[in-house]
Design a protein around this motif. Structure first.
Motif, mmCIF file in Angstrom:
data_model
loop_
_atom_site.group_PDB
_atom_site.id
_atom_site.type_symbol
_atom_site.label_atom_id
_atom_site.label_comp_id
_atom_site.label_asym_id
_atom_site.label_seq_id
_atom_site.Cartn_x
_atom_site.Cartn_y
_atom_site.Cartn_z
ATOM 1 N N GLU A 243 -14.403 28.208 20.578
ATOM 2 C CA GLU A 243 -13.564 28.848 21.580
ATOM 3 C C GLU A 243 -14.433 29.364 22.735
ATOM 4 O O GLU A 243 -14.065 29.268 23.891
ATOM 5 N N SER A 246 -15.275 26.597 24.971
ATOM 6 C CA SER A 246 -14.098 26.188 25.725
ATOM 7 C C SER A 246 -13.797 27.149 26.866
ATOM 8 O O SER A 246 -13.264 26.758 27.895
ATOM 9 N N ASN A 247 -14.163 28.409 26.681
ATOM 10 C CA ASN A 247 -13.853 29.396 27.709
ATOM 11 C C ASN A 247 -14.873 29.473 28.843
ATOM 12 O O ASN A 247 -14.674 30.202 29.807
ATOM 13 N N ASP A 282 -10.147 20.456 13.358
ATOM 14 C CA ASP A 282 -8.906 21.089 13.773
ATOM 15 C C ASP A 282 -9.159 22.047 14.945
ATOM 16 O O ASP A 282 -8.414 22.069 15.921
ATOM 17 N N CYS A 283 -10.236 22.833 14.832
ATOM 18 C CA CYS A 283 -10.569 23.777 15.903
ATOM 19 C C CYS A 283 -10.831 23.050 17.219
ATOM 20 O O CYS A 283 -10.368 23.482 18.277
ATOM 21 N N GLN A 286 -7.680 22.173 18.742
ATOM 22 C CA GLN A 286 -6.886 23.307 19.208
ATOM 23 C C GLN A 286 -7.502 24.079 20.378
ATOM 24 O O GLN A 286 -6.769 24.611 21.196
ATOM 25 N N VAL A 287 -8.824 24.180 20.424
ATOM 26 C CA VAL A 287 -9.391 25.071 21.446
ATOM 27 C C VAL A 287 -9.736 24.386 22.772
ATOM 28 O O VAL A 287 -9.824 25.060 23.786
ATOM 29 N N PRO A 289 -8.916 21.788 25.945
ATOM 30 C CA PRO A 289 -7.668 21.368 26.613
ATOM 31 C C PRO A 289 -7.354 19.890 26.420
ATOM 32 O O PRO A 289 -8.245 19.072 26.161
#
Lengths: 816, 205
Positions: A243, A246-247, A282-283, A286-287, A289
Motif C-alpha cells: 500500500e 501504491s501511495n 491478492d494485495c 487490491q492496492v 490501480p
C-alpha cells in the motif's frame, strides 16, 4: 486447488477453533491476564515518562520509555493481543515524539539525540526509540531523509523474532510514511528521490516477508495450525508495504512497470510460502490501480504460473478479472471509449486461463468460477465479440461433458455460465449464434433447464426480439424444449404447480408474437415450424400454444388475400408480369388452420368452436366460400355435441358469426340459418328456446354486411314464433320475455323491416301493459327490475320518436 | 494538573465504512487536498495528522483511515481505543453501504467501549454526491437515521470535488473536542497511586 485462504474468517475472530472450548478459554484467559499486566506496566512507565518530559528530564524520560517499550519484548502474546499492546505503546510514544520535536525547535541537534537513544540496553526498546527520534531527525532535515531511512531499515535487522520484527518494521513504516522522498514532497531533492523511497519500502517489505515465512517453521509441528492462523492475522503487516508503494506519487505507471512490480513479484515468488503468495498476490490486485493492472497483465499472470503448488490460482484470477470488469464498467458508465485498453485483456487472460486449466488439476467448480469471471469480463470489455463467448462456452462444454452434474454448486455455476450472456445481451438472437450453448444447457437437470428456458423466453419478450427464420425458430425451441415437452424423467404435474405451468405456457404462447418476416411464404414456414414444435407438447400445452398460432395463421391468410387485391388493382406496365406475391395462397393457410382446429376440437371443444367461427368469418373475408361452409359445419357439429347448459351461449356466438358474413352464397346461408333456427327451437328449456328463436330473427334482418341475404318475412316469423313459445312458459317467466320480445320488435322496426309495422309494437305494448298489474301482485323484488326494463324500453321508443318523428307516428304511447 | 493546559490537544478520529465508499479519499482531500479517481484498497489502519484551529484552540487531529475489507483488518481494531470521534461514511449511490451503517456503529461501540456509548460523538458522511444522478440513498432517509441515533450530525460530501469536506471535518473536530473537554485528564493519571499495586497483585495470582 483449495481456497482455504478465502474461507478463513479473519475478523472478528475468537480463538476457540483449534482447541476444545474449555481449553480455548483457558488460553484466552491467560492471554488476557498477560496483556493486562503488560498494559499496566506500560501505563505506569508512560506516566513517569510523561512526568519526566514535563520537567524536561530527558534521561529520566528515556529510562521510563525503555521500560515501557520492554513490554514489547514478550513472546507470549498472540498477534492480536500483541497488536493491542503495541497500539497502547504507540499512543504513549507520541508524547515522546512531540517532546523531541519541541527539543528540536529549541535548538537541540537531532543527530545528538539519535546517538543518545542508542544507549538503551535492549535492542527492541532501542530500535523503537531510534525510529521515533529518526522520524523527527528526518523532519529536521539535518540529514537527508534517504540516509536516515536507510540506516533505520538496516538497523531493524537486529530483531529477528518474527512477531517482534514485524511490528517493529510496521512502526518504522508508520512513522516514515509522511517523510518519504517523493515527487512533490518536501523531502524530495536533497532528501532523496522517489527511487530511494521505493528501495526503502521494498527492503522493508522483503524483510517482513522473510520474518513472516520464518514464523511458519517455528515451534512444534503440533501447533502448526495455530501458527497458520496467527500468520494469517499478521499478514496485513506484510501487505502494508505494498500500500505504501501504491501511495507514492512518484510511482507512475512507467515506474511501476519498470521498477516496482517485477521486484515485488520476485520477492513473492521466491518466498516459497503458499500463504504469503496467496495473500500478497491478492494485495497487489487490491492496492494498485486498475490502469496499472491493465498495462502489466502479462507480467502479473506469468508470475502466477511460478507460484507454489497449492496456491489458489482460481481466487487470484477471478479476483483480478472481476476487478477489471468493474473498472471497465465504471469507465463505460462515465462515457469513456470502449475497446482501447492498450492490451486485449480477454485474450491475455484466456492465454493464462488455458495454461492453468491445462497444467493444474483444477476442480470443476473452480474451473466454472474462472470461466464465469472470464465471461463477465469478456461481455463487459468486448460486448460485440460473440466469438469470445462462444469459445468460453465451448470450453465449459468440453469440461462438463463427461460429468454427471449432480453437485449443487456445479449446477448453480453452470446455470450462471448460461445466464450471464443472456443478461448481458439485449437480445436472444446472439445466444442462438453460440455453438455449444444448448449442449451446456442440456447437461442441467430438468427443472434447472426449465428455469433457464423461462429466462430465455422472458428476455426475448422483454426486448421484443424478432424471430425471422425457420432456423431461428428451431434453435429457440430447441433451447426452451423443457417448456415445450415433457421429459421421460419429469414427473406429472402436481396440482399446486398448475398456476405456474399456466404462466409458463402463456410465456411460450407469447413467443408466437416474436415471429416476423416481410415475405408471406417465409412467415408461413415459420408458423409451420412452430406448429410442429407445439404439437409435441401434449394435450395440456396445446390449448395454450396453438390458439395464438391460429390467430397468426388467420392474420397471414388475410394478408395474402389483401396483397392479391392490391396487386390486381395496381395497373402493370406492358410486358411486365403482374406481381404474384408468394407461392402459399390463403386456402393453403386455411388447410393448416383446419388441421389445428381438428386437434383442438378433440381436446377443448368449447374454445375450438369459437375458433371455428372466428376462422369462418376470416375465410369469408378472404372469399373462400367452401372453406367457410366447412368451418361452420365443424362448428355446428361441435355445437351438437355440447352440453345443453352452454348451448344457448354458443348459439349466440353462431348467430353473431352468421350475421357478419359478407361473401357467403344464398344457398349455403339458407341451409345454415335454417339449421340454426332448428337448433334454437330444440333447446331444452322453454325460455331458452324463446330467446334463441328471438335472436334468430337477426339472421334475416338487417344483415348490413350483405343485404341480399335480407328476408323480412322470415325475420317476422321468428318474432312471432318466439311470442308463441312464451305462452308455454311459466307465467312468472312470461312478462320478462314479453319485454325482451318488444325490444327486438322495436329493433326491427327501427331498422326498417317492412314486415314489422307499428301495429306489432302497439300490440306488444298492450300485451305487456295488461300483464303488468299481475306482475305487481307478485313479488316486488322480482318485479322491480322488469318494470324498470319496460319503462326504459318505452323511454327509448319515445326518444326515437323525438329524433325520427314520422315513422313513429303510428306507435301508440297513450296506454302508458 | 497544571501541565495539561500547556499541552497541545490531540484528537483521535476514526473513519469507518464499507469498502469503496471513499474513506481514504475523504482523508486525503482533507489533509492533502488531493484526489485520485483510482481505487486502491487500504490495508490495516493508518493515520494522518492535521493541525486545525477549533474555537481559538490549536488541536492536532489524528485521523485514522481504516480498511473496509474485512480481510485487511485481520489484527483487529485495537486502534479504536481512545477515539474522540467516529466518522461513519457511506456511498450515496450504493444502498448497501448505507444499510451497513448500523453494523459499523455497533461494532465501533462494542470494540472501542467508550464510557458513555449513548452520547459518543459520531458524524455521518454520505459521500460521492458528485454522482447525484446515480444516487440511491435519499438525503431524507439518511437524516432520519441520524436523528434516530441521537441527532448525529450529517454531511453530504464529494471527496472528488472537495464539496463539504472541510465543513464536515470542522464539525468532526468540534464534536471530538467536546468529548475531550469532558475528560480533561489522561487516563491513568486519575487513578494513579493505587493502580500499579493492584495490577501487580492481580499479576501474581
Amino acid at each position: 486447488m483449495s481456497s482455504h485462504y478465502q474461507n478463513v474468517r479473519e475478523y472478528p475472530a475468537y480463538d476457540d477453533e483449534e482447541n476444545t472450548l474449555e481449553a480455548g478459554q483457558t488460553v484466552e484467559n491467560k492471554q488476557k491476564t498477560l496483556l493486562a499486566t503488560a498494559k499496566n506496566v506500560v501505563d505506569t512507565e508512560a506516566y513517569h515518562m510523561i512526568r519526566a518530559l514535563d520537567k524536561s528530564l530527558l534521561d529520566e524520560a528515556l529510562k521510563h520509555s525503555a521500560k515501557m517499550l520492554n513490554q514489547l519484548r514478550t513472546s507470549e502474546l498472540s498477534p492480536k493481543h500483541y497488536y493491542d499492546l503495541y497500539m497502547l505503546v504507540f499512543d504513549k510514544m507520541r508524547h515522546l515524539e512531540m517532546f523531541f520535536s519541541e527539543e528540536n525547535k529549541r535548538g537541540r541537534r537531532m543527530q545528538d539525540l539519535y546517538e543518545v537513544v542508542q544507549h538503551a540496553g535492549n535492542i527492541v526498546p532501542r530500535l523503537y526509540l531510534l525510529i521515533t527520534v529518526g522520524s523527527v531527525y528526518i523532519k529536521s532535515k539535518e540529514a537527508p531523509a534517504k540516509d536516515v531511512l536507510k540506516d533505520l531499515v538496516e538497523m531493524c535487522k537486529g530483531v529477528q523474532h518474527p512477531t517482534r520484527g514485524l511490528f517493529l518494521r510496521n512502526y518504522l513504516s508508520q512513522l516514515s510514511k509522511d517523510k518519504l522522498p517523493d515527487v512533490g514532497s518536501e523531502y524530495e531533492g536533497v532528501g532523496g528521490q522517489v527511487q530511494d523511497s521505493i528501495n526503502f519500502i521494498i527492503q522493508n517489505f522483503t524483510e517482513t516477508v522473510h520474518l513472516f515465512s520464518r514464523l511458519k517453521n517455528e515451534g512444534p509441528a503440533s501447533e502448526r495450525e495455530k501458527r497458520e492462523k496467527e500468520r494469517n492475522e499478521l499478514s496485513i503487516l506484510v501487505g502494508k508495504s505494498l500500500e505504501r508503494l501504491s501511495n507514492l506519487e512518484g510511482v507512475t505507471l512507467e515506474i511501476y512497470r519498470s521498477m516496482v512490480l517485477n521486484k515485488v513479484l520476485e520477492v513473492v515468488v521466491q518466498s516459497n510460502d503458499k500463504m504469503v503468495q496467496q495473500y500478497l498476490m491478492d494485495c497487489i490486485i487490491q492496492v494498485f490501480p486498475d490502469e496499472f493492472h491493465m498495462a502489466t497483465l502479462d507480467t502479473f499472470l506469468q508470475s502466477c504460473l511460478d507460484l507454489d503448488q497449492g496456491v489458489d490460482l482460481r481466487a487470484i484470477l477471478t479476483s483480478l478479472m472481476d476487478r477489471l470488469s468493474n473498472f471497465i464498467q465504471r469507465r463505460a458508465s462515465q462515457g469513456e471509449q470502449h475497446d482501447d485498453y492498450g492490451t486485449n485483456v480477454v485474450e491475455t487472460f484466456t492465454k493464462y486461463v488455458d495454461k492453468v486449466l491445462e497444467v493444474y488439476a483444477v476442480e470443476l467448480s473452480d474451473n466454472l468460477l474462472i470461466n464465469i469471471s472470464l465471461l463477465s469480463l469478456s461481455l463487459q470489455a468486448y460486448p460485440e465479440r460473440t466469438d469470445y463467448v462462444n469459445r468460453i462456452i465451448t470450453g465449459v462444454a468440453t469440461h462438463l461433458v463427461d460429468t454427471l452434474i449432480n453437485d449443487d454448486q456445479v449446477i448453480k455455476l453452470t446455470k450462471k455460465v448460461l445466464t450471464i450472456p443472456l443478461e448481458s445481451y439485449k437480445s436472444i438472437l446472439k445466444l442462438l449464434d453460440l455453438d455449444n450453448y444448448n449442449q451446456v444447457l442440456t447437461l442441467l437437470p430438468f427443472e434447472e433447464k426449465r428455469m433457464v428456458a423461462r429466462q430465455i423466453v422472458r428476455t426475448a419478450i422483454k426486448h421484443g426480439d424478432k424471430i425471422t427464420t425457420v432456423d431461428q425458430v428451431n434453435e429457440l425451441f430447441e433451447l426452451i424444449k423443457p417448456m415445450l415437452k415433457d421429459e421421460p424423467t419429469n414427473e406429472t404435474l402436481a396440482e399446486d404447480d398448475w398456476e405456474d405451468f399456466e404462466e409458463e405456457q402463456n410465456l411460450v404462447a407469447r413467443c408466437v408474437h416474436l415471429f416476423d418476416n416481410a415475405e408471406t411464404d417465409n412467415l408461413f414456414k415459420i408458423y409451420s415450424a412452430a406448429r410442429k414444435h407445439f404439437g409435441q407438447g401434449g394435450v395440456k400445452r396445446i390449448q395454450f400454444t396453438l390458439v395464438p398460432l391460429v390467430f397468426k395463421y388467420l392474420e397471414l391468410a388475410t394478408r395474402i388475400y389483401q396483397s392479391q387485391i392490391t396487386a390486381a388493382a395496381t395497373p402493370t406496365l406492358e410486358g411486365e408480369a403482374p406481381a404474384v406475391g408468394g407461392v402459399i395462397k390463403q386456402d393453403k393457410v386455411f388447410q393448416y388452420v383446419m388441421e389445428i382446429l381438428e386437434v383442438l376440437a378433440n381436446q377443448r371443444p368449447g374454445p375450438a368452436l369459437q375458433l371455428y367461427l372466428q376462422s369462418a368469418l376470416c375465410a369469408d373475408r378472404c372469399d373462400l366460400e367452401k372453406i367457410v361452409y366447412e368451418l361452420l359445419s365443424q362448428a355446428f357439429m361441435l355445437y351438437e355435441e355440447e352440453d345443453s347448459k352452454v348451448q344457448l351461449e354458443y348459439l349466440h356466438l353462431i348467430i353473431n358469426a352468421l350475421q357478419g358474413m359478407k361473401h357467403i352464397s344464398e344457398e349455403n346461408y339458407n341451409t345454415l340459418s335454417t339449421k340454426t333456427c332448428q337448433y334454437s327451437s330444440k333447446l331444452l328449456r322453454k325460455p331458452d328456446q324463446c330467446r334463441a328463436v328471438l335472436m334468430c330473427s337477426h339472421l334475416f334482418w338487417p344483415m348490413f354486411e350483405n343485404k341480399e341475404l335480407q328476408n323480412s318475412s322470415k325475420a317476422l316469423e321468428c318474432l312471432q314464433w318466439s311470442l308463441k313459445i312464451v305462452k308455454s312458459c311459466l307465467s312468472n317467466q312470461q312478462i320478462l320475455l314479453f319485454v325482451e320480445i318488444l325490444n327486438v320488435y322495436a329493433h326491427h322496426f327501427d331498422k326498417k323491416n317492412d314486415k314489422v309495422t307499428a301495429e306489432y309494437l302497439n300490440g306488444m305494448i298492450d300485451l305487456i301493459f295488461t300483464n303488468i298489474p299481475n306482475l305487481e301482485e307478485t313479488e316486488e323484488t322480482a318485479a322491480a327490475p322488469i318494470n324498470i326494463f319496460y319503462r326504459n324500453t318505452l323511454r327509448h321508443l319515445r326518444l326515437r320518436k323525438d329524433q325520427d318523428g314520422e315513422m313513429y307516428d303510428d306507435v301508440r304511447f297513450t296506454l302508458m | 494538573m497544571s501541565t495539561s493546559s500547556r499541552k497541545k490537544v490531540l484528537l483521535k478520529v476514526i473513519i469507518l465504512g464499507d469498502s469503496g465508499v471513499g474513506k481514504t479519499s475523504l482523508m486525503n482531500q482533507y489533509v492533502n487536498k488531493k484526489f485520485s479517481n483510482q481505487y486502491k484498497a487500504t490495508i490495516g489502519a493508518d493515520f494522518l495528522t492535521k493541525d486545525v484551529m477549533v474555537d481559538d484552540r490549536l488541536v492536532t487531529m489524528q485521523i485514522w483511515d481504516t480498511a473496509g475489507q474485512e480481510r485487511f483488518q485481520s489484527l483487529g481494531v485495537a486502534f479504536y481505543r481512545g477515539a474522540d470521534s467516529c466518522v461513519l461514511v457511506y456511498d450515496c449511490t450504493v444502498s448497501k453501504t448505507f444499510e451497513n451503517m448500523n453494523a459499523w456503529r455497533d461494532e465501533f461501540l462494542i470494540q472501542a467501549g467508550p464510557p458513555d456509548p449513548d452520547n459518543f460523538p459520531f458524524v455521518v458522511i454520505g459521500n460521492k454526491i458528485d454522482m447525484e444522478p446515480q444516487r440511491t440513498v435519499p438525503a431524507k432517509r439518511a437524516m432520519a437515521w441520524c436523528q434516530s441515533k441521537g441527532n448525529i450530525p450529517y454531511f453530504e460530501t464529494s471527496a472528488k470535488e472537495a464539496v463539504n469536506v472541510e465543513q464536515a471535518f470542522q464539525v468532526i473536530a468540534k464534536t471530538a473536542l467536546g468529548k475531550e473537554d469532558e475528560e480533561p485528564f489522561i487516563p491513568g493519571e486519575v487513578d494513579f497511586g493505587d493502580e500499579p499495586k493492584e495490577a501487580k497483585s492481580s499479576g501474581c495470582c
